[in-house]
Design a protein around this motif. Structure first.
Motif, mmCIF file in Angstrom:
data_model
loop_
_atom_site.group_PDB
_atom_site.id
_atom_site.type_symbol
_atom_site.label_atom_id
_atom_site.label_comp_id
_atom_site.label_asym_id
_atom_site.label_seq_id
_atom_site.Cartn_x
_atom_site.Cartn_y
_atom_site.Cartn_z
ATOM 1 N N GLY A 144 -2.349 4.016 2.668
ATOM 2 C CA GLY A 144 -2.852 2.681 2.963
ATOM 3 C C GLY A 144 -3.605 2.035 1.821
ATOM 4 O O GLY A 144 -4.272 1.021 2.013
ATOM 5 N N GLU A 145 -3.498 2.579 0.609
ATOM 6 C CA GLU A 145 -4.199 2.041 -0.545
ATOM 7 C C GLU A 145 -3.225 1.340 -1.490
ATOM 8 O O GLU A 145 -2.090 1.781 -1.680
ATOM 9 C CB GLU A 145 -4.891 3.154 -1.333
ATOM 10 C CG GLU A 145 -6.099 3.745 -0.666
ATOM 11 C CD GLU A 145 -6.833 4.702 -1.594
ATOM 12 O OE1 GLU A 145 -7.695 4.223 -2.374
ATOM 13 O OE2 GLU A 145 -6.529 5.899 -1.560
ATOM 14 N N PRO A 162 0.826 -1.209 0.000
ATOM 15 C CA PRO A 162 0.000 0.000 0.000
ATOM 16 C C PRO A 162 0.860 1.259 0.000
ATOM 17 O O PRO A 162 2.010 1.243 0.427
ATOM 18 C CB PRO A 162 -0.821 -0.127 1.291
ATOM 19 C CG PRO A 162 -0.168 -1.182 2.096
ATOM 20 C CD PRO A 162 0.659 -2.020 1.203
#
Length: 634
Positions: free
Chosen positions: A180-181, A176
């Motif tokens: 956080g992606e 990520p």
């Protein structure tokens, strides 16, 4: 004369139910049951109910003796397509009992209602196009198959900056970002021109259908977040490249099937335009947008329905008339347009999340454009009785799906080769065969690997502990030599089963070359051009040639014979040819026999002569498969 079954009723025996399996609307179905005479039967009743309806009674008449059993018979003629359920009640000297569905088609005698038998009834006028199931399919993940040039940043309306890999052998980005992606915005630059350059390779595998994962403009490398349904992703090439590909493929006897993602679009799309990259006014920008009604806003603009809660995949309201017009009905609709440009069919992503009415309308439009167009659905279970979102789906009654991805076959193959029983494999396939119309069963997309599953070679070689590695470990993992060799042997067995079952054997790009990998994105690494496992690829070539040249494997009947433990034994037969498939997944040789005077293994040429009145004795070595061409009957 039909053989008398060894139980009161067996749904797969013609002595009990005729015709076998699914039936046409208007076709009479004959039922016979054979209770033991000592039960003192007074009367027997067949109960039939349409799905969701009330059971209707059909009294059964006594038709004489059948050994130590009585025979009771009646018939039922369904007047329209649908899903039906049936069972029997038997009234005897001991009181009433129910004859319900048990394991393997045999009935189970119960004091109360249990599982009912399924009867699939379909429209006799509907014929799925047979060209698909009769040939071999090759599944291409477009960004990772082949590139004809080094990738450069694409330009144009709506195109986002992309992370480009110069090194074809890089590991895809899997960690990520700072938010956080995992953005899935790293690209290797596979192109349609690259596929054109490899058509000779696909022809060497006797491929007849190229199935592409999405090719349309999108933000992500998987392109399941469609940005523009009417534009080829510029990194892949142009509309002209697509047309050229279809023409060149057709010249080699190949067809092209596209992936249609119609349950949701991309957040970053012409229609939703969440990042404002498109010149259009998207639904996220204005409630006056022509696309606003396509989406299910709970609170505009940032609360809306999305696929599995993933905000980058806003769900659409498929039955909105403007959406139907754009995707299906309009003369320049998405479905019609790409068929005119050269495609031969569509695979529908998450078909169980599309309304039945949407699928029927899409199928009709496709057939209007091309009468032999193919519509395949992504369904992971038995599609004949699938329930999704508390609603029974109706895929095979006529005018819905021509085929589905055969995940039950994949699961059964991998379970068998990883220690499951041949009995379980045979039962899984017999359930599907009994429930599906024959034309659908012979038209299935028979997969072992897909972009949604770990690579078959990895599944067949990895240890239980290794499944729990962290992502860094999984990213760099390769099977150690000893387990790689074992996994390669098992993959050969898996391919033999896949290529000898009815339906289209479908190769996920790179499986035939020995590509390994855990789940997404590790199962989506690039094709290893120049580093293929030559021995494995050679085996696939041989298997592909055998399948392409065999009318028996394309159209022949299927009959399971001895299926015990580690030995799977079944037969494919036409009027003029009979093939016996023997697969021993165990670590010890297994001795069996073949109903033949002489046989030759189509894989390595080994010959077998008649041994006794039963036929030929065959010893199948450990982790070995034979495809025996059988001659004569003892």
């Amino acid at each position: 004369m039909k053989a008398i079954p060894d139980c009161m009723f067996h749904s797969r025996e013609l002595a009990c139910k005729k015709p076998y399996g699914a039936v046409k609307a208007g076709e009479t179905v004959e039922f016979s049951v054979y209770p033991r005479r000592e039960r003192g039967i007074q009367y027997v009743t067949l109960w039939v109910e349409e799905d969701g309806g009330q059971p209707e009674a059909f009294p059964m008449r006594w038709y004489g003796l059948a050994g130590a059993r009585d025979r009771y018979s009646t018939s039922f003629t369904p007047d329209h397509a649908g899903l039906y359920w049936y069972y029997f009640t038997v009234d005897g000297s001991d009181g009433p009992v129910y004859a319900m569905r048990g394991y393997g088609g045999r009935c189970e005698i119960l004091d109360t209602l249990g599982d009912k038998y399924q009867l699939t009834v379909y429209d006799p006028a509907y014929r799925p196009p047979s060209w698909f199931g009769e040939g071999i399919t090759y599944n291409i993940f477009p960004d990772r198959f082949c590139r004809d040039r080094m990738p450069v940043q694409p330009e144009g309306e709506g195109v986002a900056p992309r992370v480009l890999h110069e090194n074809w052998d890089d590991i895809p980005v899997y960690q990520p970002d700072g938010n956080g992606e995992i953005l899935n915005n790293d690209f290797f630059g596979g192109t349609l021109r690259g596929v054109i350059e490899k058509l000779d390779y696909l022809e060497s595998l006797h491929v007849r259908t190229i199935y592409f994962n999405p090719i349309f403009q999108a933000y992500s490398n998987h392109r399941y977040d469609t940005g523009d349904y009417k534009r080829v992703d510029p990194l892949l090439g142009s509309e002209e490249d697509f047309q050229t590909l279809c023409v060149e493929a057709a010249a080699r006897g190949m067809r092209v099937v596209l992936d249609g993602v119609f349950n949701h679009t991309g957040y970053d799309s012409r229609y939703f335009n969440g990042r404002g990259r498109y010149d259009s006014v998207g639904a996220h920008q204005s409630q006056e947008s022509p696309y606003y009604r396509w989406f299910d806003f709970q609170q505009w603009p940032d609360q809306y329905g999305s696929w599995w809660g993933i905000y980058t995949l806003p769900q659409v309201r498929e039955m909105d008339e403007s959406y139907l017009d754009y995707i299906i009905d309009n003369e320049d609709s998405v479905i019609r347009r790409w068929l005119r440009l050269g495609a031969s069919g569509w695979r529908l992503d998450v078909a169980d999340e599309l309304p039945d009415a949407f699928i029927r309308r899409l199928n009709a439009a496709a057939k209007q454009e091309k009468p032999d167009a193919l519509i395949i659905g992504e369904v992971w279970e038995d599609a004949s009785n699938k329930i999704a979102y508390s609603e029974r789906r109706r895929y095979f009654q006529g005018g819905e799906l021509d085929s589905v991805m055969n995940y039950p076959l994949r699961d059964a193959i991998l379970a068998f080769l990883n220690g499951g029983t041949a009995e379980h494999f045979a039962e899984t396939m017999e359930c599907i065969r009994e429930n599906y119309p024959r034309d659908v069963f012979y038209n299935l997309m028979n997969v072992i690997g897909t972009h949604d599953t770990a690579r078959a070679l990895t599944i067949l070689g990895v240890s239980e502990e290794e499944w729990h590695m962290d992502r860094d470990g999984r990213a760099h993992y390769a099977l150690p030599p000893d387990r790689l060799e074992s996994a390669q042997r098992r993959l050969r067995l898996a391919a033999v089963i896949q290529f000898t079952m009815p339906g289209s054997p479908t190769i996920y790009y790179g499986d035939e070359a020995g590509r390994q990998g855990f789940e997404d994105p590790f199962n989506r690494r690039t094709y290893p051009w120049g580093a293929e496992d030559r021995a494995l690829l050679g085996f696939y070539r041989k298997l592909c040639a055998l399948r392409a040249d065999s009318d028996t494997l394309a159209r022949g009947g299927l009959r399971f014979l001895r299926c015990e433990g580690a030995l799977l034994q079944y037969e494919r037969e036409t009027e003029h040819s009979r093939l016996l498939i023997l697969v021993n997944r165990g670590h010890h040789a297994v001795r069996t026999h073949a109903r033949a005077v002489y046989a030759v293994d189509m894989l390595d040429g080994a010959e077998f002569d008649r041994a006794d009145s039963r036929g030929i004795h065959v010893t199948v070595p450990p982790e070995t498969a034979y495809i025996l061409r059988c001659f004569g009957t003892p």
